[in-house]
Every structure is written in C-alpha cells, then in structure tokens.
Design a protein around this motif. Sequence first.
Motif, PDB file in Angstrom:
ATOM      1  N   ARG A 131      87.285  66.468   7.253  1.00 11.33           N
ATOM      2  CA  ARG A 131      87.556  66.731   6.044  1.00 11.33           C
ATOM      3  C   ARG A 131      86.784  66.249   4.916  1.00 11.33           C
ATOM      4  O   ARG A 131      86.241  66.967   4.158  1.00 11.33           O
ATOM      5  CB  ARG A 131      89.053  66.635   5.404  1.00 11.33           C
ATOM      6  N   ALA A 132      86.507  64.871   5.000  1.00  4.61           N
ATOM      7  CA  ALA A 132      85.716  64.000   4.092  1.00  4.61           C
ATOM      8  C   ALA A 132      84.331  64.511   4.182  1.00  4.61           C
ATOM      9  O   ALA A 132      83.534  64.612   3.039  1.00  4.61           O
ATOM     10  CB  ALA A 132      85.772  62.817   4.288  1.00  4.61           C
ATOM     11  N   LEU A 133      83.889  64.810   5.143  1.00  8.94           N
ATOM     12  CA  LEU A 133      82.231  65.089   5.379  1.00  8.94           C
ATOM     13  C   LEU A 133      82.163  66.711   5.017  1.00  8.94           C
ATOM     14  O   LEU A 133      81.150  66.704   3.992  1.00  8.94           O
ATOM     15  CB  LEU A 133      82.080  65.489   6.918  1.00  8.94           C
ATOM     16  N   PHE A 134      83.126  67.717   5.098  1.00  9.04           N
ATOM     17  CA  PHE A 134      82.822  68.968   4.658  1.00  9.04           C
ATOM     18  C   PHE A 134      83.207  68.988   3.148  1.00  9.04           C
ATOM     19  O   PHE A 134      82.693  69.828   2.440  1.00  9.04           O
ATOM     20  CB  PHE A 134      83.732  70.044   5.449  1.00  9.04           C
ATOM     21  N   ASP A 135      83.952  67.871   2.753  1.00 11.48           N
ATOM     22  CA  ASP A 135      84.297  68.085   1.084  1.00 11.48           C
ATOM     23  C   ASP A 135      83.256  67.651   0.333  1.00 11.48           C
ATOM     24  O   ASP A 135      82.904  67.912  -0.986  1.00 11.48           O
ATOM     25  CB  ASP A 135      85.459  67.055   0.800  1.00 11.48           C
ATOM     26  N   ALA A 136      82.149  67.157   1.113  1.00 13.32           N
ATOM     27  CA  ALA A 136      80.833  66.693   0.355  1.00 13.32           C
ATOM     28  C   ALA A 136      79.800  67.854   0.352  1.00 13.32           C
ATOM     29  O   ALA A 136      78.828  67.631  -0.327  1.00 13.32           O
ATOM     30  CB  ALA A 136      80.074  65.555   0.865  1.00 13.32           C
ATOM     31  N   ALA A 137      80.216  69.010   0.657  1.00 17.83           N
ATOM     32  CA  ALA A 137      79.438  69.817   0.688  1.00 17.83           C
ATOM     33  C   ALA A 137      79.149  70.602  -0.570  1.00 17.83           C
ATOM     34  O   ALA A 137      79.750  70.489  -1.451  1.00 17.83           O
ATOM     35  CB  ALA A 137      79.993  71.237   1.519  1.00 17.83           C
ATOM     36  N   ILE A 138      77.693  70.677  -0.924  1.00 18.39           N
ATOM     37  CA  ILE A 138      77.321  71.365  -2.232  1.00 18.39           C
ATOM     38  C   ILE A 138      76.650  72.740  -2.096  1.00 18.39           C
ATOM     39  O   ILE A 138      75.433  72.780  -1.326  1.00 18.39           O
ATOM     40  CB  ILE A 138      76.328  70.402  -2.876  1.00 18.39           C
ATOM     41  N   PRO A 139      77.009  73.825  -2.658  1.00 17.62           N
ATOM     42  CA  PRO A 139      78.272  73.920  -3.273  1.00 17.62           C
ATOM     43  C   PRO A 139      79.502  73.952  -2.524  1.00 17.62           C
ATOM     44  O   PRO A 139      79.610  73.886  -1.280  1.00 17.62           O
ATOM     45  CB  PRO A 139      78.269  75.276  -4.025  1.00 17.62           C
TER      46      PRO A 139
END
Length: 283
Positions: A131-139
């Motif tokens: 979750r923390a990894l994918f939460d860093a996605a931009i956009p």
Amino acid sequence: MPPRSNPTARQRRLGAELRKLREAAGLSTEQAAAVLATNRTVITSTEAGRHGISPERVRRLACNYECADPELVDALVRMAADRTRGWWEDFRGVLPPTFLDIAELEWFATALRMATMTHIPGPFQTEAFARALFDAAIPPLPADEFDARVAHRVRRHEALTRPDGPAYTALVHEAALRTEVGGRKVLREQLQHVLAMADHENVTVRAIPFSAGAIPGSGQALLYADGDVPSLDTVQLDRTNAAEFLHLDGQLRKYRLHLDRMQQMSLPPAETRDLIHDLIHQL
C-alpha cells in the motif's frame, strides 16, 4: 479450438515458439495451414496466442517442422494441454496485462531468481508495504485499481508457498532492506515477513551489502524464470511504465551472467539473516 479474446502470457509464448519453429523450417503460414488442413489465418492467430491449439496439433506441426528437440516438443505439448485458470485471471480487465503476465510467469516457472535494488521483492511484500509503495504513484491511482494492485501484489506469494513451489532465490540490495517504505513500523513488519518467507525450504534470501560496490546493469529489478526447458526461459525487467519480457538466447545469457555476478557479491543466507535481524533491532 476457438479464438481467445484475452490470450495469456503462456498462450502467447506457445504461439511465438511455434512461429520460431515454422520459420526455422522455412515454411510459410500457408504451408503450415496445409499440414493442419486449415487456413493461414488460423496459423497466424495461433502464433499470436489468440487461437487455441490442441496438443495433438502441436505434435503434428513440430513433426512437420522437423524439430529435433523432443524435450522442447513435450514442453510445448504440455503448454497446449494446460487449461489452468490461475488466481491472477480474477484481475483481468482491472489491472494492466503485465501484472497478470508476471504472476503467471512466476506460477509456471521451474525455478526463479530475482534481484531488486530499491524495494522488497513483490512475492515477499506485506499488504501495508505494498500500500505504501502504490500510494507513492504519481499521478495517484484510482481507488479501485489501487486496491486491486495491492491485492494482486500480496497474492503473488502463493507461487512460492504452495507445496510444489519453485526454488526461489532473492538477491536484495541492502538499500531495499533499509528504505523505510511506509515508516519504521511497516518496514519492521516487512523485514520480519522476509525472514518468515526465508524459512520455506524452496526460498533463499541473500542480501547485497553496500560494501559490494558497483553492480551489473542499471539497477532495475530483474527476474529470471526457468522454463520446462532452457529455451523457454524468460527474463522480466521493470521499466518505467511496464514490464519487459525477454526470450532471446543472447539476452538470457546476459542476464544469467548479471545474476551470477550479483549472487557472488551477496552475503550467504545465514549472514543475510543476521543483517536483517540487526536492521529490525534498529527500527
């Protein structure tokens, strides 16, 4: 067999191997179609993975293509006969196809070696870490795709933890073990989970310490999957927007050498375990 609207990675690979055999034999699609008493569009669709093919027809084509490798023919026949609908198919149409292809590749491999420089290997990731990894996605990802990516990532461990799971060697750079993805608590639980995964008999974890210095390649994540026979091996590389899958002999040799070198640079499993324990105590 009828056309498949969503060909799997395994079906596409079977088709690609049949095309290679046909081209090596110097036959046209029309000539191959005559062998099966069909039309050339069936051959082209089969070679693209869009049209299924029976094991008997695979053997007939291989015979007429004068393939002198019986182990390869048997492996292709098994691919044609396999009708497995893996758990990853639940995500088809929700996630990009490469996510499904990676899970399928891991599931059918006879052995796996993975090297990661900046993150914990996918099959080891906890839900909180993913979750923390994918939460860093931009956009930012849409909520439904975000949840699907996390669920898919967490389920990838099933390829390793099933009773007949393949031998899996993870070469993880110390940077990945130290990066506080999600914060200290999330990383501590993630490292504990890595140790738990390493308890499986088929799983080996080796850390590449900072002291190892420069490593081969550009530092991207690298997965090498052994097929039923060496000519069916696959390399998967992480790219900016998608995964890349490589099958050519020269590419396979190159990345086997990369992994061999990184494994030589890595700590033995026992020393890796000690390092991870030390990192956990520091958190």
